[in-house]
Design an enzyme around this catalytic site. Sequence first.
Site, short mmCIF file in Angstrom:
data_model
loop_
_atom_site.label_atom_id
_atom_site.label_comp_id
_atom_site.label_asym_id
_atom_site.label_seq_id
_atom_site.Cartn_x
_atom_site.Cartn_y
_atom_site.Cartn_z
N LYS A 52 0.84 -1.21 0.00
CA LYS A 52 0.00 0.00 0.00
C LYS A 52 0.87 1.26 0.00
O LYS A 52 0.60 2.21 -0.72
CB LYS A 52 -0.95 -0.02 1.21
CG LYS A 52 -2.09 -1.02 1.02
CD LYS A 52 -2.86 -1.33 2.28
CE LYS A 52 -3.87 -2.47 1.99
NZ LYS A 52 -4.53 -2.99 3.18
N GLN A 96 -4.82 -1.82 9.32
CA GLN A 96 -4.66 -3.14 8.71
C GLN A 96 -5.23 -4.23 9.63
O GLN A 96 -4.89 -4.30 10.81
CB GLN A 96 -3.17 -3.40 8.44
CG GLN A 96 -2.89 -4.68 7.70
CD GLN A 96 -3.50 -4.70 6.30
OE1 GLN A 96 -3.33 -3.75 5.53
NE2 GLN A 96 -4.23 -5.75 5.97
N ASP A 119 -11.54 2.71 3.71
CA ASP A 119 -11.88 1.29 3.53
C ASP A 119 -13.40 1.13 3.37
O ASP A 119 -13.88 0.06 2.97
CB ASP A 119 -11.44 0.48 4.76
CG ASP A 119 -10.13 -0.25 4.53
OD1 ASP A 119 -9.81 -0.53 3.36
OD2 ASP A 119 -9.45 -0.56 5.53
#
Length: 285
Positions: A52, A96, A119
């Site tokens: 990422k 994460q 997200d």
Amino acid sequence: MANLIDGKAVSASVRAQVAQETRELIAKGVTPGLAVVIVGDDPASRTYVNNKKKACAETGIHSEEYALPATTSQEELMRLIDELNVKKEINGILVQSPLPTGLDEKAVVDAILPEKDVDAFHPSNVGRIMIGNFHYLPCTPAGIIELIHSQNIEIQGKNCVVIGRSNIVGKPMAMLLLHNNGTVTICHSKTKNLKEICQQADILVAAVGKPKFVTADMVKPGAVVIDVGMDRDENGKLCGDVDFAEVEKIAGYITPVPGGVGPMTIAMLLRNTLTAAKLQNGLME
Ligand code: NAP
């Protein structure tokens, strides 16, 4: 033989578009910023976080990593989220998963400001997706819609079957197919007649987490088969939820693993971060 949907190529074109728009934004004095929070030392999570960060650097998006030890308390993690929520340089916050045992992931997601929730896991963003009034879409399902569109495949009126009902893939996937006017069936571990239902699918999305779960006898000839799975086969080799070797003989389109859905997920995260920066700077409604 099925047409292969090349996720790497589609992802590269989304990233190029994001990079172009990021340059335009920077020229206006706004640099999009993403905070990536990782707790503990899970090797798979470390790889995802590194990928990422690398993708951000390649597109011109500013990224900040917050690597916390596995011993981090809930209070410390929540304090960090509070700081990032008000930090001007940060437009998107990604924590994460999975978090180490003992940390409450749901509480963390709830604490992220919805406008920084790139997200799209916050209940407010989930609700927005449900009513079709959203800014952010969860990255994997959004990437799948992009893959389908990249082949000019019509979703409207098609029988769409999603196997799996997780909050991050199955449920939002079904909702996005519905928004695209598909006729959607969601299957799960309690579904009866799974094979017969799958055989009716014009578009079949497998998000089960079981290697080679979808076999050729479950697939309608000519169907579009999207494989979300990231599993290991009997030899420890990366494979998907679809028995690719057999299903590609009868499907119309198929995504490979690796190189299908996977590369799209990060591309859509970059797009969401760009959107977040525009929204937070009044450059988008
Ligand atoms: P998950 O939370 O474990 O959900 C799996 C779903 O499959 C559940 O809804 C489960 O049903 C259903 N299922 C399990 N066994 C079944 C059976 N025998 N018949 C029908 N349905 C069954 O998994 P996930 O997070 O959605 O992920 C699914 C897969 O996608 C995993 O391999 C994951 O690694 C991969 N993934 C890939 C990406 C990417 O970027 N490529 C992103 C996310 C996930 P119940 O609800 O009834 O238990």
